[in-house]
Design a protein around this motif. Structure first.
Motif, mmCIF file in Angstrom:
data_model
loop_
_atom_site.group_PDB
_atom_site.id
_atom_site.type_symbol
_atom_site.label_atom_id
_atom_site.label_comp_id
_atom_site.label_asym_id
_atom_site.label_seq_id
_atom_site.Cartn_x
_atom_site.Cartn_y
_atom_site.Cartn_z
ATOM 1 N N PRO A 5 52.572 16.992 73.588
ATOM 2 C CA PRO A 5 52.138 16.360 74.833
ATOM 3 C C PRO A 5 53.052 15.194 75.233
ATOM 4 C CG PRO A 5 50.641 15.789 73.047
ATOM 5 C CD PRO A 5 51.638 16.756 72.487
ATOM 6 N N LEU A 6 53.083 14.977 76.541
ATOM 7 C CA LEU A 6 53.983 13.977 77.121
ATOM 8 C C LEU A 6 53.214 12.719 77.515
ATOM 9 C CD1 LEU A 6 55.933 16.375 79.525
ATOM 10 C CD2 LEU A 6 56.481 15.790 77.154
ATOM 11 N N PRO A 7 53.896 11.577 77.498
ATOM 12 C CA PRO A 7 53.241 10.366 77.994
ATOM 13 C C PRO A 7 53.106 10.422 79.519
ATOM 14 C CG PRO A 7 55.493 9.895 77.257
ATOM 15 C CD PRO A 7 55.234 11.345 76.976
ATOM 16 N N PRO A 8 52.168 9.655 80.055
ATOM 17 C CA PRO A 8 51.266 8.723 79.381
ATOM 18 C C PRO A 8 50.179 9.485 78.624
ATOM 19 C CG PRO A 8 50.763 8.760 81.718
ATOM 20 C CD PRO A 8 51.967 9.641 81.515
ATOM 21 N N PHE A 9 49.840 8.960 77.439
ATOM 22 C CA PHE A 9 48.897 9.634 76.565
ATOM 23 C C PHE A 9 47.450 9.312 76.920
ATOM 24 C CE2 PHE A 9 52.783 9.162 73.981
ATOM 25 C CZ PHE A 9 53.062 10.503 73.802
ATOM 26 N N PRO A 30 63.644 18.519 56.969
ATOM 27 C CA PRO A 30 64.291 17.386 57.635
ATOM 28 C C PRO A 30 64.943 17.716 58.969
ATOM 29 C CG PRO A 30 64.805 17.379 55.303
ATOM 30 C CD PRO A 30 64.099 18.685 55.597
ATOM 31 N N GLN A 31 65.609 18.854 59.060
ATOM 32 C CA GLN A 31 66.287 19.220 60.302
ATOM 33 C C GLN A 31 65.279 19.436 61.424
ATOM 34 O OE1 GLN A 31 68.551 22.883 60.233
ATOM 35 N NE2 GLN A 31 69.893 22.138 61.863
ATOM 36 N N ARG A 32 64.201 20.128 61.124
ATOM 37 C CA ARG A 32 63.174 20.393 62.140
ATOM 38 C C ARG A 32 62.470 19.104 62.560
ATOM 39 N NH1 ARG A 32 58.483 25.021 61.860
ATOM 40 N NH2 ARG A 32 57.565 24.505 63.858
ATOM 41 N N VAL A 33 62.133 18.260 61.597
ATOM 42 C CA VAL A 33 61.464 16.999 61.916
ATOM 43 C C VAL A 33 62.367 16.141 62.796
ATOM 44 C CG1 VAL A 33 60.554 14.839 60.952
ATOM 45 C CG2 VAL A 33 59.960 17.026 59.890
ATOM 46 N N ALA A 34 63.648 16.063 62.483
ATOM 47 C CA ALA A 34 64.575 15.220 63.239
ATOM 48 C C ALA A 34 64.645 15.607 64.717
ATOM 49 C CB ALA A 34 65.959 15.268 62.605
ATOM 50 N N GLN A 35 64.365 16.856 65.051
ATOM 51 C CA GLN A 35 64.430 17.309 66.442
ATOM 52 C C GLN A 35 63.323 16.714 67.318
ATOM 53 O OE1 GLN A 35 67.135 18.996 67.660
ATOM 54 N NE2 GLN A 35 67.776 18.490 65.586
ATOM 55 N N ALA A 36 62.307 16.098 66.710
ATOM 56 C CA ALA A 36 61.227 15.470 67.481
ATOM 57 C C ALA A 36 61.609 14.070 67.959
ATOM 58 C CB ALA A 36 59.957 15.389 66.638
ATOM 59 N N TYR A 37 62.788 13.597 67.577
ATOM 60 C CA TYR A 37 63.246 12.254 67.913
ATOM 61 C C TYR A 37 64.408 12.322 68.895
ATOM 62 C CZ TYR A 37 60.326 11.269 63.949
ATOM 63 O OH TYR A 37 59.246 11.211 63.105
ATOM 64 N N THR A 38 64.578 11.274 69.688
ATOM 65 C CA THR A 38 65.714 11.234 70.602
ATOM 66 C C THR A 38 67.000 11.197 69.783
ATOM 67 O OG1 THR A 38 65.693 8.813 70.751
ATOM 68 C CG2 THR A 38 64.404 10.025 72.416
ATOM 69 N N PHE A 110 57.703 6.698 72.858
ATOM 70 C CA PHE A 110 58.237 7.991 73.294
ATOM 71 C C PHE A 110 58.976 7.868 74.619
ATOM 72 C CE2 PHE A 110 54.711 8.828 70.515
ATOM 73 C CZ PHE A 110 55.147 9.888 69.754
ATOM 74 N N ASP A 111 59.947 8.760 74.825
ATOM 75 C CA ASP A 111 60.582 8.857 76.137
ATOM 76 C C ASP A 111 59.737 9.771 77.027
ATOM 77 O OD1 ASP A 111 61.250 11.530 75.507
ATOM 78 O OD2 ASP A 111 63.409 11.158 75.436
ATOM 79 N N GLU A 112 60.171 9.982 78.242
ATOM 80 C CA GLU A 112 59.393 10.774 79.206
ATOM 81 C C GLU A 112 59.296 12.250 78.833
ATOM 82 O OE1 GLU A 112 63.589 10.492 80.099
ATOM 83 O OE2 GLU A 112 62.083 8.891 80.030
ATOM 84 N N GLU A 113 60.180 12.717 77.950
ATOM 85 C CA GLU A 113 60.161 14.109 77.493
ATOM 86 C C GLU A 113 59.300 14.303 76.243
ATOM 87 O OE1 GLU A 113 61.682 16.732 79.104
ATOM 88 O OE2 GLU A 113 61.997 15.235 80.660
ATOM 89 N N GLY A 114 58.664 13.229 75.763
ATOM 90 C CA GLY A 114 57.811 13.334 74.584
ATOM 91 C C GLY A 114 58.551 13.226 73.270
ATOM 92 N N LEU A 115 59.844 12.870 73.310
ATOM 93 C CA LEU A 115 60.613 12.644 72.077
ATOM 94 C C LEU A 115 60.416 11.193 71.643
ATOM 95 C CD1 LEU A 115 63.921 14.452 73.054
ATOM 96 C CD2 LEU A 115 62.211 15.248 71.409
ATOM 97 N N MET A 116 60.309 10.970 70.350
ATOM 98 C CA MET A 116 60.108 9.624 69.838
ATOM 99 C C MET A 116 61.445 8.889 69.836
ATOM 100 S SD MET A 116 58.248 8.376 66.327
ATOM 101 C CE MET A 116 56.980 9.620 66.461
#
Length: 154
Positions: A5-9, A30-38, A110-116
């Motif tokens: 889900p995207l912000p605003p939460f 680790p590789q998959r988790v890292a993709q959730a971040y900017t 989070f950014d507007e795309e939901g990435l941390m």
């Protein structure tokens, strides 16, 4: 690439975002988790400062090589706009068979795309006996019927 889900939460989407993060970390990829971040995400994890996906991936690789049989539960603490705060507990053992319960909290932005884009984590480790473990589900995602932190008295 958007990560709903995207912000605003809302209360519902903040809980969902926390559970998605918990599920990803419990898979210990680790590789998959890292993709959730900017790509330029900034972290403070304990006293370690990390920037960018490559450093996140390297950090998580080291972490899960040291913290064996890792099982994590996250619980929403609060949220506003594009920020979420969670508390968490995870259990793990070292290569000598010593068990630990790590307690902490994280502040996420989070950014507007939901990435941390920012993660600030404070964590304390408590040595426990194997018999004191509370997280005994098979490695991977916590089952939906497993109690959360509040139900376990944390």
């Amino acid at each position: 690439m958007a990560r709903p889900p995207l912000p605003p939460f809302t209360a519902e989407t903040a809980v969902q975002k926390a559970r998605l993060a918990e599920d990803a970390w419990n898979k210990r990829d680790p590789q998959r988790v890292a993709q959730a971040y900017t790509p330029d995400s900034r972290w403070r994890n304990r006293a370690e400062f990390i920037q960018g996906r490559a450093e996140i991936e390297a950090f998580l690789t080291r972490k899960w090589q040291r913290e064996l049989d890792y099982r994590l539960i996250k619980e929403l603490w609060t949220f506003a706009g594009n920020r979420i705060a969670v508390r968490f507990v995870y259990e793990w053992h070292d290569d000598s068979g010593n068990w630990y319960r790590s307690h902490g909290n994280e502040n996420w932005e989070f950014d507007e795309e939901g990435l941390m884009r920012r993660r600030l984590a404070s964590i304390n480790d408590q040595r426990i006996a194997e018999s004191e473990r509370k997280f005994r589900w098979p490695l991977g995602r916590r089952p939906d019927d497993h109690p959360g932190l509040t139900e376990l008295g944390f």
